[in-house]
Write an enzyme that holds these catalytic residues in place. Structure first.
Site, short mmCIF file in Angstrom:
data_model
loop_
_atom_site.label_atom_id
_atom_site.label_comp_id
_atom_site.label_asym_id
_atom_site.label_seq_id
_atom_site.Cartn_x
_atom_site.Cartn_y
_atom_site.Cartn_z
N ALA A 179 0.73 -1.35 0.09
CA ALA A 179 -0.03 0.06 0.15
C ALA A 179 0.75 1.29 0.01
O ALA A 179 1.81 1.42 0.78
CB ALA A 179 -1.02 0.23 1.05
N CYS A 191 11.84 5.83 1.00
CA CYS A 191 11.84 7.40 0.80
C CYS A 191 12.39 8.05 1.69
O CYS A 191 11.90 9.02 2.35
CB CYS A 191 10.38 7.87 0.34
SG CYS A 191 8.98 7.48 1.69
#
EC number: 2.1.1.-
Length: 466
Positions: free
Chosen positions: A236, A359
């Site tokens: 997700a 990230c």
């Protein structure tokens, strides 16, 4: 809950430090989380401008029942967004009474600051390479359409297509209604930084995905051919999963895992809109997935993008105002989970290629995790040297770390990111070892077959390393 009320509630929650924008959006119960997230982020981005306009117009003094956060959302939509477009409920006529004054105050603010565009009012540095200059990247969803058709659609809408970018300077110079093709990813289009496409009909229909360029690299570098079986370990919200499905052409199988039921439900909606039919979603902890399960015996590819600090995210300061470097305790906890997940992924018996990405900008979550995982499987896996022209490499903390990729607004005009491509080191089969030890016992045709196998393996290695 209505859109504007939901957005106001999220803004209030962020201000009172109840959570991040993303977390509060997903827990809001609002069905269209993408729409809500976009509205909240844009309202927050223009927060100082909206406060100034609302105060100058005396809106809250005139409308005692209008709460500040809701006022900010409504004024954003009226002056800077798409207008109410049939929405707004009881507040639409209220804002209508003040519309002329609000517009006048916005115009006066622009004159005072010596700017002509709304975007120029943003109190964000505009130096080259800053986060505010990162283009709006659009990944064309090849499961539903092709780049040429999307380009033609935008051209009919008055956009000017400038062809393929040849450098970062081309991307940095984008303005107005100009757009380019990315030089590295052919299915990626780049628009000026502040372009808002959340309401675009092609986005709503799943014909393109709003996805940063750095976020597109993991699936591209994993490069599973059509028909492959792939695990997306922490899947997700699903952008990378939909990219994998496009690379597979919906042929094969993606096993996608995530523990968050709400995020998984939103992901299912995203994948359905994107036309993905080869993905099997599971609300399950990847660490609890057994590598010996026969369902995964053909899994040759794994994409592992685990939970991380998010320190490279462009929206981080919007989501967590004032957030700084993650604490040492949080980094240790995250890195521990990331290392366990990577080591677990490397135990899948048929695994040939894995991409690890975050990230995050933190060495503890990136180079350190990769180094420790490789050390726990000595000689079994190696880092693949990829994209030799990519300007931002891994930190030189261990031999081979330069094969990893890093990304940042200043160096690559993308969000902050880290990527490592890992492949299994081929081990000679027992038959091949016997042939090498006793060549006189090998039938004469065998050396030719062996040579062909070596040639094929060399070709595969070359293709993986480009």
């Amino acid at each position: 809950m209505a859109l504007y009320a939901a957005a106001a509630a999220v803004l209030a929650g962020v201000e009172s430090r109840q959570g991040s924008i993303k977390g509060l959006v997903y827990s809001s119960g609002f069905q269209n989380v993408k729409q809500l997230y976009a509205l909240v982020c844009e309202t927050q981005r223009y927060s100082a401008v909206l406060d100034a306009v609302i105060a100058s117009a005396g809106l809250l003094r005139a409308e005692k029942k209008l709460r500040p956060h809701l006022a900010k959302v409504l004024v954003y939509e009226l002056l800077l967004g798409k207008g109410f477009q049939g929405r707004g409920g009881q507040w639409k006529p209220v804002l209508g009474r003040h519309q002329a004054r609000l517009k006048a105050e916005l115009a006066r603010l622009k004159v005072h600051r010596g700017v002509s565009r709304n975007e120029d009012l943003l109190e964000v540095e505009s130096r080259p390479g800053s986060a505010s200059q990162v283009p709006r990247f659009v990944r064309v969803n090849t499961l539903k359409t092709c780049c040429d058709d999307v380009v033609d659609y935008f051209k009919r809408q008055g956009f000017s297509y400038q062809g393929r970018a040849s450098s970062l300077d081309d991307l940095r110079a984008l303005k107005g209604k100009h757009f380019l093709s990315d030089p590295l990813l052919p299915e990626l289009l780049a628009f000026p930084a502040q372009t808002d496409l959340h309401e675009h009909p092609l986005y709503q229909a799943g014909h393109f995905i709003l996805q940063d360029k750095a976020s597109c690299l993991p699936a591209m570098l994993l490069a599973p051919p059509p028909g492959s079986h792939v695990i997306d370990a922490c899947a997700a919200p699903g952008n990378k999963t939909s990219h994998l499905a496009a690379l597979l052409k919906n042929q094969g199988k993606i096993f996608a895992f995530d523990l968050d039921a709400k995020r998984l439900a939103s992901m299912a909606t995203l994948l359905a809109r994107a036309g993905v039919s080869c993905c099997e979603l599971a609300e399950e902890d990847f660490l609890a997935v057994s590598p010996s399960d026969l369902r995964y015996r053909q899994v040759h590819y794994i994409l592992l993008d685990p939970s991380c600090s998010g320190s490279g995210m462009l929206t981080r300061q919007l989501e967590e105002p004032g957030a700084g470097t993650p604490s040492k305790e949080r980094l240790r906890a995250l890195a521990g989970f990331q290392q366990r997940a990577l080591c677990h992924a490397l135990t899948f018996p048929s695994l040939q290629r894995l991409v690890y990405s975050t990230c995050s900008l933190c060495q503890e979550e990136n180079e350190d995790v990769v180094r420790d995982a490789l050390q726990q499987s000595p000689g079994a896996f190696r880092l693949v040297p990829v994209l030799p022209s990519w300007p931002h490499r891994g930190l030189s903390t261990f031999p081979g770390a330069e094969h990893c990729l890093r990304a940042a607004p200043e160096t690559t005009l993308t969000g902050g990111f880290f990527i490592a491509v890992i492949e299994r080191v081929e081990v000679p089969s027992p038959v091949s070892q016997a042939e090498a030890l006793a060549p006189e016992l090998t039938p004469s045709p065998a050396p030719k077959r062996k040579k062909r196998r070596r040639k094929a393996a060399a070709g595969a290695s070359t293709s993986l390393g480009t």
